[in-house]
Design a protein around this motif. Structure first.
Motif, short mmCIF file in Angstrom:
data_model
loop_
_atom_site.label_atom_id
_atom_site.label_comp_id
_atom_site.label_asym_id
_atom_site.label_seq_id
_atom_site.Cartn_x
_atom_site.Cartn_y
_atom_site.Cartn_z
N GLY B 40 0.78 -1.23 0.00
CA GLY B 40 0.00 0.00 0.00
C GLY B 40 0.81 1.28 0.00
O GLY B 40 0.25 2.37 0.08
N GLN B 41 2.14 1.16 -0.08
CA GLN B 41 3.00 2.33 -0.06
C GLN B 41 3.93 2.36 -1.28
O GLN B 41 4.06 1.37 -2.00
CB GLN B 41 3.84 2.35 1.21
CG GLN B 41 3.02 2.47 2.48
CD GLN B 41 3.89 2.54 3.72
OE1 GLN B 41 5.09 2.82 3.65
NE2 GLN B 41 3.30 2.30 4.87
N GLY B 42 4.56 3.49 -1.49
CA GLY B 42 5.54 3.59 -2.55
C GLY B 42 6.86 2.96 -2.14
O GLY B 42 7.14 2.81 -0.94
N PRO B 43 7.69 2.57 -3.09
CA PRO B 43 9.00 2.01 -2.77
C PRO B 43 9.86 3.00 -1.99
O PRO B 43 9.84 4.20 -2.26
CB PRO B 43 9.60 1.71 -4.15
CG PRO B 43 8.43 1.60 -5.08
CD PRO B 43 7.42 2.57 -4.54
N GLN B 44 10.62 2.46 -1.03
CA GLN B 44 11.55 3.27 -0.23
C GLN B 44 12.98 2.85 -0.55
O GLN B 44 13.30 1.67 -0.51
CB GLN B 44 11.27 3.06 1.26
CG GLN B 44 9.89 3.52 1.71
CD GLN B 44 9.75 5.02 1.74
OE1 GLN B 44 10.64 5.72 2.20
NE2 GLN B 44 8.63 5.51 1.24
N PHE B 45 13.82 3.82 -0.84
CA PHE B 45 15.20 3.56 -1.22
C PHE B 45 16.00 2.99 -0.06
O PHE B 45 15.95 3.54 1.06
CB PHE B 45 15.84 4.86 -1.71
CG PHE B 45 17.31 4.78 -1.99
CD1 PHE B 45 18.23 5.25 -1.08
CD2 PHE B 45 17.77 4.24 -3.17
CE1 PHE B 45 19.60 5.20 -1.34
CE2 PHE B 45 19.12 4.18 -3.44
CZ PHE B 45 20.03 4.65 -2.53
N ILE B 46 16.75 1.90 -0.33
CA ILE B 46 17.59 1.30 0.71
C ILE B 46 19.07 1.57 0.40
O ILE B 46 19.80 2.11 1.22
CB ILE B 46 17.36 -0.22 0.83
CG1 ILE B 46 15.87 -0.55 0.96
CG2 ILE B 46 18.11 -0.75 2.06
CD1 ILE B 46 15.60 -2.07 0.94
N PHE B 47 19.51 1.13 -0.77
CA PHE B 47 20.92 1.25 -1.16
C PHE B 47 21.04 1.48 -2.66
O PHE B 47 20.18 1.07 -3.44
CB PHE B 47 21.71 -0.06 -0.90
CG PHE B 47 21.99 -0.36 0.53
CD1 PHE B 47 21.35 -1.42 1.16
CD2 PHE B 47 22.92 0.36 1.24
CE1 PHE B 47 21.63 -1.74 2.47
CE2 PHE B 47 23.21 0.06 2.55
CZ PHE B 47 22.55 -1.00 3.17
N GLN B 48 22.16 2.11 -3.05
CA GLN B 48 22.61 2.08 -4.42
C GLN B 48 24.06 1.63 -4.45
O GLN B 48 24.88 2.08 -3.64
CB GLN B 48 22.52 3.43 -5.12
CG GLN B 48 22.92 3.33 -6.59
CD GLN B 48 23.39 4.64 -7.21
OE1 GLN B 48 23.40 5.68 -6.57
NE2 GLN B 48 23.75 4.58 -8.48
N TYR B 49 24.37 0.74 -5.39
CA TYR B 49 25.74 0.33 -5.63
C TYR B 49 26.10 0.61 -7.08
O TYR B 49 25.28 0.39 -7.99
CB TYR B 49 25.94 -1.17 -5.33
CG TYR B 49 26.21 -1.42 -3.87
CD1 TYR B 49 25.18 -1.38 -2.94
CD2 TYR B 49 27.49 -1.64 -3.41
CE1 TYR B 49 25.43 -1.56 -1.60
CE2 TYR B 49 27.76 -1.84 -2.06
CZ TYR B 49 26.71 -1.79 -1.17
OH TYR B 49 26.96 -1.97 0.16
N TYR B 50 27.30 1.10 -7.26
CA TYR B 50 27.81 1.38 -8.60
C TYR B 50 29.28 0.99 -8.63
O TYR B 50 30.04 1.41 -7.75
CB TYR B 50 27.64 2.85 -8.97
CG TYR B 50 28.21 3.22 -10.32
CD1 TYR B 50 29.40 3.94 -10.41
CD2 TYR B 50 27.56 2.84 -11.48
CE1 TYR B 50 29.92 4.25 -11.64
CE2 TYR B 50 28.08 3.16 -12.72
CZ TYR B 50 29.26 3.87 -12.80
OH TYR B 50 29.78 4.19 -14.01
N GLU B 51 29.64 0.20 -9.61
CA GLU B 51 31.02 -0.28 -9.72
C GLU B 51 31.51 -0.87 -8.39
O GLU B 51 32.62 -0.59 -7.92
CB GLU B 51 31.94 0.86 -10.17
CG GLU B 51 31.73 1.27 -11.61
CD GLU B 51 32.37 0.31 -12.61
OE1 GLU B 51 32.72 -0.83 -12.22
OE2 GLU B 51 32.52 0.69 -13.78
N LYS B 52 30.64 -1.65 -7.77
CA LYS B 52 30.95 -2.43 -6.57
C LYS B 52 31.11 -1.58 -5.31
O LYS B 52 31.48 -2.12 -4.26
CB LYS B 52 32.19 -3.30 -6.78
CG LYS B 52 32.04 -4.25 -7.97
CD LYS B 52 33.23 -5.14 -8.15
CE LYS B 52 34.46 -4.38 -8.61
NZ LYS B 52 34.28 -3.87 -10.00
#
Lengths: 113, 114
Positions: B40-52
């Motif tokens: 019932g809610q929008g996605p919540q950001f946890i992590f971003q990974y880029y180039e490890k």
């Protein structure tokens, strides 16, 4: 951080009518605003997006408008069809935050035949 | 060309247990982000990974951790599970970390904590 508010939470329209969903954002540094459609039990899918250097973008029956001064953007769906029924999410991305998207709470759109 | 894939599709755990969720990005995509979507809610950001490397972290406790492998696939780990961790966990990939690149979402992993 960014905060996105979305209205209305539910929207019911008759087939063929137009639907409008509105979002406001708080961070003036945000520069990218996508809209996602999520059908029950499925992944969010991008339907249209707009960058901060553009005021309006249209793709067939779907259009998005952006007002940077007021910090709000809207999704417009014309000639709605029953298959448009889904939850729609707006999102905003801050310029310096990489891929991080801040989502609104969603709008359940129901198109009645 | 395959889209973003996630495994498993569904998972049931009990409180206090640990879970590992997996994501394979679209071929050529180097950026992977994780989101939690409570019903019932929008996605919540946890992590971003880029180039490890971790490039962003949302407002989640240290029980949540992640990593990215040389082939750009990623794992999300959650320790000491709580009932409130029950959610759909979505992985999204994009070509790079430029802010306006489209993110493509995977089908998600539905985690239920009993």
């Amino acid at each position: 951080g960014e905060n996105v508010e979305q209205h209305p939470s539910t929207l019911s329209v008759q087939e063929g009518d137009s639907a409008v969903i509105k979002c406001t954002y708080s961070d003036s540094a945000s520069n990218y605003f996508p809209w996602y459609k999520q059908e029950l039990g499925k992944r969010p899918q991008l339907i249209i997006d707009i960058r901060s250097n553009v005021g309006e973008k249209k793709d067939q029956r779907i259009a998005v408008t952006l007002n940077k001064t007021a910090k709000h953007f809207s999704l417009h769906i014309t000639e709605t069809q029953p298959e448009d029924s889904a939850v729609y999410f707006c999102a905003a991305r801050e310029k310096t935050s990489g891929s991080r998207l801040t989502f609104g709470e969603g709008t359940q759109l129901t198109v009645n035949p | 060309d395959a889209g973003v894939t996630q495994s498993p599709t569904h998972l049931i755990k009990t409180r206090g247990q640990h879970v590992t969720l997996r994501c394979s990005p679209i071929s050529g995509h180097k950026s992977v982000s994780w989101y939690q979507q409570v019903l019932g809610q929008g996605p919540q950001f946890i992590f971003q990974y880029y180039e490890k490397e971790e490039r962003g972290r949302g407002n989640f406790p240290d029980r949540f951790s992640a990593r990215q492998f040389p082939n750009y696939s990623s794992e999300l780990n959650v320790n000491a599970l709580l009932l409130g961790d029950s959610a759909l966990y979505l992985c999204a990939s994009s070509h790079d970390r430029v802010s306006y690149n489209e993110q493509f979402f995977g089908p998600g992993t539905r985690l239920t904590v009993l």
